[in-house]
Enzyme design. Structure first.
Site, PDB file in Angstrom:
ATOM      1  N   GLN A  98      35.117  30.533  49.150  1.00 42.37           N
ATOM      2  CA  GLN A  98      36.292  31.305  49.521  1.00 42.37           C
ATOM      3  C   GLN A  98      36.219  31.891  50.924  1.00 42.37           C
ATOM      4  OE1 GLN A  98      36.097  33.333  45.389  1.00 42.37           O
ATOM      5  NE2 GLN A  98      38.210  33.595  46.050  1.00 42.37           N
TER       6      GLN A  98
ATOM      7  N   GLU B   8      31.811  33.844  36.089  1.00 44.86           N
ATOM      8  CA  GLU B   8      32.960  33.645  35.210  1.00 44.86           C
ATOM      9  C   GLU B   8      32.955  32.291  34.494  1.00 44.86           C
ATOM     10  OE1 GLU B   8      36.466  34.406  37.541  1.00 44.86           O
ATOM     11  OE2 GLU B   8      35.985  36.526  37.778  1.00 44.86           O
TER      12      GLU B   8
ATOM     13  N   TYR C 141      39.778  43.081  36.042  1.00 44.08           N
ATOM     14  CA  TYR C 141      40.986  43.229  36.841  1.00 44.08           C
ATOM     15  C   TYR C 141      42.141  43.866  36.076  1.00 44.08           C
ATOM     16  CZ  TYR C 141      38.798  40.367  40.435  1.00 44.08           C
ATOM     17  OH  TYR C 141      37.951  39.908  41.410  1.00 44.08           O
TER      18      TYR C 141
ATOM     19  N   GLU D  81      32.874  42.535  40.006  1.00 47.18           N
ATOM     20  CA  GLU D  81      34.149  42.395  40.708  1.00 47.18           C
ATOM     21  C   GLU D  81      35.144  43.369  40.098  1.00 47.18           C
ATOM     22  OE1 GLU D  81      35.907  38.482  40.950  1.00 47.18           O
ATOM     23  OE2 GLU D  81      33.979  37.513  41.366  1.00 47.18           O
TER      24      GLU D  81
ATOM     25  N   TRP E  77      36.147  43.612  44.824  1.00 49.52           N
ATOM     26  CA  TRP E  77      36.658  42.313  45.277  1.00 49.52           C
ATOM     27  C   TRP E  77      37.952  42.558  46.042  1.00 49.52           C
ATOM     28  CZ3 TRP E  77      34.501  37.537  45.168  1.00 49.52           C
ATOM     29  CH2 TRP E  77      35.314  36.501  45.653  1.00 49.52           C
TER      30      TRP E  77
ATOM     31  N   GLU F 129      42.027  32.225  47.829  1.00 52.44           N
ATOM     32  CA  GLU F 129      42.052  32.640  46.424  1.00 52.44           C
ATOM     33  C   GLU F 129      42.464  31.479  45.507  1.00 52.44           C
ATOM     34  OE1 GLU F 129      41.014  35.176  44.868  1.00 52.44           O
ATOM     35  OE2 GLU F 129      40.541  36.574  46.492  1.00 52.44           O
ATOM     36  N   TRP F 130      41.652  30.425  45.531  1.00 53.98           N
ATOM     37  CA  TRP F 130      41.770  29.318  44.588  1.00 53.98           C
ATOM     38  C   TRP F 130      43.180  28.742  44.539  1.00 53.98           C
ATOM     39  CZ3 TRP F 130      36.940  28.229  44.379  1.00 53.98           C
ATOM     40  CH2 TRP F 130      35.982  29.245  44.325  1.00 53.98           C
TER      41      TRP F 130
END
Length: 535
Positions: A56, A205, A351, A424, A475, A482-483
């Site tokens: 990233q 993850e 998150y 994160e 994070w 971001e993917w």
């Protein structure tokens, strides 16, 4: 997601009057009545940092003999799945790490989580096919620079960048051949950097990697069955309800072997190793009837217990065995013993939180991870609840800081109060047409408020619930790739100007975090647009 109502902007100044039972080493932290909320309100030795991942941020994909990763190929083969963006340059951390470490110093952080890119060390995936001396030296230089600046490195061995050569040769983590190759790579990093690095993560993850990559297909390698809603038509191959379990099984076995190598590594003595899990917290939906009171714990088994249960107790949760049946691979007795207690700490990437509702009628002919869980957590249910309708227009997810405390308490109670690190936690936003406006982007009131509320929730978990948390990594240090969102989603404390030489600009959130980590003396009036002050 949920209906969102804008309320007048409100000012927030955090005042902390905290009391409670004293914890031996944390006496001051949990009994302070200081009105300023600072790092002093956390246990002595608590690590505060920021986090990134190699793919990233590094860029430099063709330098230092780096080989291609699965994500390099994916972004080129399916550009529409990543907003037509790629990470060839990313934010150029490979060349700018020294200036970025200065940003960390400005933040007053004392920890930094980053990942080592497997194909930057072994360009073709295996040692016998060549080692990149330039890649090995790069991470030595990065680690040395961090240590010289008083910043503790937390190193992730694998953050989704499988060498493409191993994908081509045998399908990567779909094959148990990956276990030997990953262990060889992990052991190489331990032997190379273990005298300098004492905090390690084998996998980032694994739930997301397995489900997103091999069950719904919205991340590399993009595999799923055609019947998967939203993503099925974009998948060119795959078998949902099967492959994700195979991939995770191989990851767990690779983790166990890597940890065994780590614990035999003389250079690594005194170090710790674990996995970075990524659970949301779940609340029961009001439409759930009383006979189904278990959707929350059942879903947590599927999202967290899937990997935490084996590394604690040696096997999958019983609920997964019952629901998945023969499609869930089995461990041998020897594998169970090796997996048991194979993590020194539990990494948590938190998150958001979601509502869960029992799914009465999954279609057995169209299996998937979600249908196997017998829980529906579609976002459409959120608008029936005010408590979670905390989502500014630009936010990527609902915001619910109380969920962090609930999750930590759950882990403490179910898994024997392990050491936990928040590896994160962050707030992402898509600014749309205002993305290039520095005035808008740098005034990130919502992110600042998000951090404050989550740190307060974390403090309550430590002091009131006696959860053993030892670190917090935000994070992210800066905006990055971001993917599937490409560069449209911004999570950074520092704004990266993609149109002007990738210049870094300090956001309001960075100023607040820096003050919090110094002495909290600088007061900020934080504007927020959350419907309820329940975060």
């Amino acid at each position: 997601m949920g209906r969102f109502h804008k309320f007048p902007l409100l000012g927030l100044v955090l005042f902390l009057g905290l009391t409670g039972s004293l914890i031996a080493a944390n006496e001051y932290a949990c009994s302070s009545t200081d009105i300023h909320f600072t790092r002093a309100n956390f246990p002595k030795g608590f690590i505060f940092g920021t986090a990134t991942a190699a793919f990233q941020v590094e860029g430099a994909v063709n330098e230092g003999c780096r080989g291609p990763s699965m994500w390099d190929v994916y972004t080129k083969k399916f550009p529409h799945k990543c907003n037509y963006h790629n990470a060839d340059v990313a934010v150029d951390f490979y060349h700018r790490y020294k200036e970025d470490i200065k940003l960390m110093k400005n933040l007053n952080t004392d920890g930094f989580r980053f990942s080592i890119a497997w194909p930057r060390i072994f360009p073709h995936g295996r040692m016998e096919k060549g080692i990149s001396k330039a890649g090995v030296q790069y991470y030595h230089d990065l680690i040395d620079e961090l240590l010289a600046n008083g910043i503790t490195p937390l190193v992730t061995v694998f953050h989704w960048d499988t060498p493409q050569d191993l994908e081509d040769e045998y399908g990567g983590f779909l094959s148990d051949r990956i276990i030997k190759d990953f262990t060889e790579y992990a052991n190489f990093t331990f032997q190379e950097y273990g005298d300098k690095v004492k905090h390690w993560i084998t996998f980032n993850e694994p739930w997301v990697f397995s489900r997103a990559g091999y069950d719904i297909g919205n991340k590399a390698p993009g595999r799923c069955s055609k019947y998967i809603k939203e993503h099925g038509e974009m998948c060119h191959d795959g078998r949902s309800g099967h492959e994700a379990y195979i991939v995770s099984h191989n990851m767990l076995l690779a983790h166990a072997d890597a940890v065994d190598a780590f614990r035999k590594c003389d250079k690594c003595k005194g170090g710790k190793i674990g996995i970075a899990h990524s659970p949301a917290w779940f609340e029961a939906h009001e439409l759930s009837d009383e006979e189904h009171e278990t959707p929350v714990t059942g879903l947590i088994d599927f999202i967290l217990g899937w990997h935490l249960h084996p590394t604690t107790y040696g096997d999958y949760p019983q609920s997964m065995k019952d629901h998945i049946g023969h499609r869930l691979p089995k461990f041998t007795e020897a594998q169970k013993e090796k997996l048991k207690n194979s993590a020194d700490f539990v990494g948590i990437n938190y998150y958001t939180s979601v509502f869960a509702l029992h799914d009465e009628e999954p279609d057995p002919s169209q299996p998937s991870w979600q249908s196997d869980s017998l829980v529906d957590w579609e976002p459409r249910y959120v608008d029936k609840f005010n408590a979670f309708a905390n989502k500014p227009d630009v936010a990527k997810v609902e915001v619910y800081a109380k969920g962090l405390r609930s999750l930590l308490k759950y882990i403490k109670d179910k898994y024997g109060n392990p050491e936990i690190m928040i590896t994160e936690n962050g707030y992402g936003e898509d600014l749309g047409e205002q993305d290039t406006s520095l005035v808008v982007a740098l005034s990130d009131q919502h992110r600042t408020y998000y951090i404050q509320k989550h740190l307060l929730s974390l403090h309550e978990a430590i002091c009131d619930d006696k959860v053993n948390v030892t670190g917090y990594f935000h994070w992210s240090l800066m905006d990055n790739f971001e993917w599937q969102d490409g560069y449209k989603a911004r999570f950074g404390l520092y704004y990266v100007d993609y149109k002007n030489n990738l210049t870094r600009h300090e956001k309001l959130s960075a100023q607040w975090y820096s003050s919090f980590l110094h002495d909290g003396s600088k007061e900020f009036e934080i504007e927020h647009e959350f419907e309820h002050d329940e975060l």
